[in-house]
Design a protein around this motif. Structure first.
Motif, short mmCIF file in Angstrom:
data_model
loop_
_atom_site.label_atom_id
_atom_site.label_comp_id
_atom_site.label_asym_id
_atom_site.label_seq_id
_atom_site.Cartn_x
_atom_site.Cartn_y
_atom_site.Cartn_z
N PRO A 1 0.84 -1.21 0.00
CA PRO A 1 0.00 0.00 0.00
C PRO A 1 0.86 1.25 0.00
O PRO A 1 1.91 1.31 0.64
N LEU A 2 0.44 2.26 -0.76
CA LEU A 2 1.19 3.50 -0.86
C LEU A 2 1.05 4.27 0.45
O LEU A 2 -0.07 4.60 0.88
N PRO A 3 2.15 4.54 1.16
CA PRO A 3 2.04 5.22 2.45
C PRO A 3 1.77 6.71 2.28
O PRO A 3 2.02 7.29 1.23
N SER A 4 1.29 7.33 3.34
CA SER A 4 1.10 8.78 3.37
C SER A 4 2.33 9.39 4.04
O SER A 4 2.67 9.05 5.18
N ALA A 5 3.03 10.27 3.32
CA ALA A 5 4.31 10.78 3.80
C ALA A 5 4.16 11.88 4.85
O ALA A 5 4.97 11.98 5.76
N PHE A 6 3.15 12.71 4.73
CA PHE A 6 3.00 13.86 5.62
C PHE A 6 1.52 14.06 5.93
O PHE A 6 0.66 13.66 5.16
N HIS A 7 1.28 14.70 7.05
CA HIS A 7 -0.08 15.01 7.44
C HIS A 7 -0.32 16.51 7.29
O HIS A 7 0.59 17.32 7.46
N PRO A 8 -1.56 16.92 6.97
CA PRO A 8 -1.85 18.34 6.74
C PRO A 8 -1.75 19.13 8.04
O PRO A 8 -1.92 18.57 9.12
N PRO A 9 -1.50 20.45 7.92
CA PRO A 9 -1.21 21.17 6.68
C PRO A 9 0.21 20.87 6.18
O PRO A 9 1.10 20.62 6.98
N VAL A 10 0.38 20.92 4.87
CA VAL A 10 1.65 20.58 4.24
C VAL A 10 2.08 21.74 3.36
O VAL A 10 1.28 22.31 2.62
N ALA A 11 3.38 22.10 3.42
CA ALA A 11 3.94 23.13 2.55
C ALA A 11 5.00 22.48 1.65
O ALA A 11 5.74 21.59 2.09
N GLU B 1 10.60 25.52 6.02
CA GLU B 1 10.05 24.24 6.46
C GLU B 1 9.13 23.71 5.37
O GLU B 1 7.96 24.09 5.27
N LEU B 2 9.68 22.88 4.52
CA LEU B 2 8.95 22.32 3.38
C LEU B 2 8.94 20.81 3.47
O LEU B 2 9.90 20.19 3.94
N ALA B 3 7.86 20.22 3.00
CA ALA B 3 7.78 18.75 2.97
C ALA B 3 8.62 18.19 1.83
O ALA B 3 9.24 17.14 1.97
N PHE B 4 8.66 18.89 0.67
CA PHE B 4 9.39 18.42 -0.49
C PHE B 4 9.42 19.52 -1.54
O PHE B 4 8.72 20.54 -1.43
N VAL B 5 10.22 19.30 -2.58
CA VAL B 5 10.35 20.20 -3.73
C VAL B 5 10.00 19.41 -4.98
O VAL B 5 10.47 18.29 -5.17
N ILE B 6 9.17 20.01 -5.84
CA ILE B 6 8.81 19.39 -7.13
C ILE B 6 9.38 20.24 -8.25
O ILE B 6 9.15 21.45 -8.31
N HIS B 7 10.14 19.61 -9.15
CA HIS B 7 10.69 20.26 -10.35
C HIS B 7 9.99 19.64 -11.55
O HIS B 7 10.04 18.41 -11.74
N VAL B 8 9.35 20.46 -12.39
CA VAL B 8 8.58 19.92 -13.52
C VAL B 8 9.42 19.72 -14.78
O VAL B 8 8.87 19.49 -15.86
N HIS C 1 15.39 19.12 1.52
CA HIS C 1 14.08 18.50 1.44
C HIS C 1 14.06 17.44 0.35
O HIS C 1 14.85 17.50 -0.61
N PRO C 2 13.17 16.47 0.43
CA PRO C 2 13.00 15.53 -0.69
C PRO C 2 12.76 16.29 -1.99
O PRO C 2 12.02 17.27 -2.02
N PHE C 3 13.40 15.84 -3.05
CA PHE C 3 13.39 16.54 -4.34
C PHE C 3 12.91 15.56 -5.40
O PHE C 3 13.52 14.51 -5.63
N VAL C 4 11.79 15.89 -6.05
CA VAL C 4 11.18 15.02 -7.07
C VAL C 4 11.17 15.77 -8.40
O VAL C 4 10.76 16.93 -8.46
N ILE C 5 11.60 15.08 -9.45
CA ILE C 5 11.67 15.73 -10.77
C ILE C 5 11.12 14.78 -11.84
O ILE C 5 11.26 13.56 -11.74
N VAL C 6 10.47 15.37 -12.83
CA VAL C 6 10.09 14.64 -14.05
C VAL C 6 10.86 15.27 -15.21
O VAL C 6 11.28 16.42 -15.14
N PRO C 7 11.06 14.54 -16.31
CA PRO C 7 11.85 15.08 -17.41
C PRO C 7 11.13 16.19 -18.17
O PRO C 7 9.90 16.21 -18.25
N GLY C 8 11.93 17.09 -18.73
CA GLY C 8 11.43 18.11 -19.64
C GLY C 8 11.92 17.84 -21.05
O GLY C 8 12.88 17.07 -21.25
N ASP C 9 11.31 18.48 -22.03
CA ASP C 9 11.69 18.22 -23.42
C ASP C 9 13.12 18.64 -23.73
O ASP C 9 13.79 18.03 -24.57
#
Length: 345
Positions: free
Chosen positions: A47-57, A85-92, A119-127
């Motif tokens: 099962p996919l766990p829940s990483a953080f509880h609200p409120p989340v930044a 104080e951030l839960a994670f960073v998303i790079h598109v 902070h945890p850093f998540v990225i998806v590829p760009g063109d």
């Protein structure tokens, strides 16, 4: 998964006077049945766990860096985000310019840079780091494979602190074994979903080989979206955040004969209509901050109230957007652009 039907097959069986050894044939049967059941369920991911509880930044960024100068500005921005104080960073995605560099040295330097995030850093590829690398003599598919190797290996995010990610390549290895960049995780009772949807008309219309790539990848995208929506409904989650590089041309500004985003726009509309709860779509590509409701309800022609899109800043700007989740608010998703300090500040 508990094997309750087999709980009674123990190495001892109850009698009126206490316990006596089970017959050898019964023990062998029990073991065989348990092993068979384990084999049937081994492919089911946990099962996919829940990483953080609200409120989340969290932070939203993209389309940077395109040059050595912007790499230095990104270094400063990472330091700034590290103080928050951030839960994670998303790079598109889009971590190089439209003409490159696309080489291993540049990509490896970006990997080292992103790992400096506290902070945890998540990225998806760009063109720019694969689709458009043909402009500088590279094979786009080889560059995508390299991106996956560097940024999408394992089941954890980048960054000093890490979070567990579920990948489509693991969830559905039988059908989509290569799509490691399709990720998801739960935070603040919201499902976060990353997709490989690209600028440059989503890699459609340049060559027959790339047209085939487009079809294959978008089949994976639609399957991941559908599966994720089902997960969000099953868990009773409060919302979904979907992120990708491409601006899917909600305004229909493109005059191309072949629209690389038409089906994707339809999929996002169907997601919002069927899910019925807040959906935030995050994209880059156009480099200017924008917050709107670009999808119309086909029944009324009015904007879909539960679908919001935000565009992140991009080159030459190096700025981030503070995102938040607050289920107690009338607006589940909170978004606020953050100023980047100048030199010496």
């Amino acid at each position: 998964m508990r094997n309750k039907p087999f709980a009674r097959y123990k190495k001892a069986t109850a009698t009126a006077g206490g316990f006596c050894p089970a017959p050898p044939w019964l023990a062998r049967l029990s073991l065989a049945l348990l092993l068979a059941l384990a084999g049937c369920t081994a492919h089911i991911p946990p099962p996919l766990p829940s990483a953080f509880h609200p409120p989340v930044a969290f932070a939203l960024i993209g389309d940077t860096p395109y040059s050595e100068g912007e790499a230095a500005a990104l270094e400063a921005m990472i330091e700034q985000m590290n103080r928050e104080e951030l839960a994670f960073v998303i790079h598109v995605g889009d971590i190089t310019g439209g003409q490159g560099p696309c080489d291993d040295r540049w990509l490896a330097a970006r990997k080292r840079q992103f790992e400096k995030s506290r902070h945890p850093f998540v990225i998806v590829p760009g063109d720019n780091e694969w689709v458009d690398c043909h402009r500088s003599g590279f094979d786009p598919m080889e560059r995508l494979a390299k991106f996956r190797e560097l940024f999408e290996s394992g089941d954890m995010s980048l960054g000093e602190r890490k979070i567990a990610l579920e990948r489509q390549s693991d969830r559905d290895a039988a059908h989509f074994p290569e799509f490691r960049e399709h990720v998801r995780w739960i935070a603040g009772n919201v499902l976060f979903v990353g997709l490989n949807v690209q600028g440059s008309n989503n890699n459609l219309g340049r060559t027959p080989a790339m047209d085939a790539e487009h079809r294959s990848r978008m089949a994976a995208v639609f399957a991941w979206l559908e599966d994720s929506a089902g997960l969000a409904r099953q868990r009773g989650l409060a919302g979904m955040l979907v992120f990708a590089q491409a601006d899917p041309d909600f305004e229909r500004k493109s005059r191309r004969k072949r629209d690389g985003f038409a089906e994707f726009r339809d999929a996002l509309r169907d997601l919002a209509l069927n899910f019925g709860k807040p959906v935030l779509f995050v994209n880059g590509d156009t480099h200017f901050y924008k917050l709107d409701k670009p999808l119309a309800d086909p029944r009324t022609g009015l904007p879909l109230a539960n679908f919001t899109r935000v565009v992140v800043y991009g080159s030459p700007q190096t700025r981030w957007i503070r995102g938040g989740i607050d289920p107690s608010s009338s607006q589940l998703f909170q978004l606020s652009p953050v100023l980047q300090p100048g030199p010496g500040l």
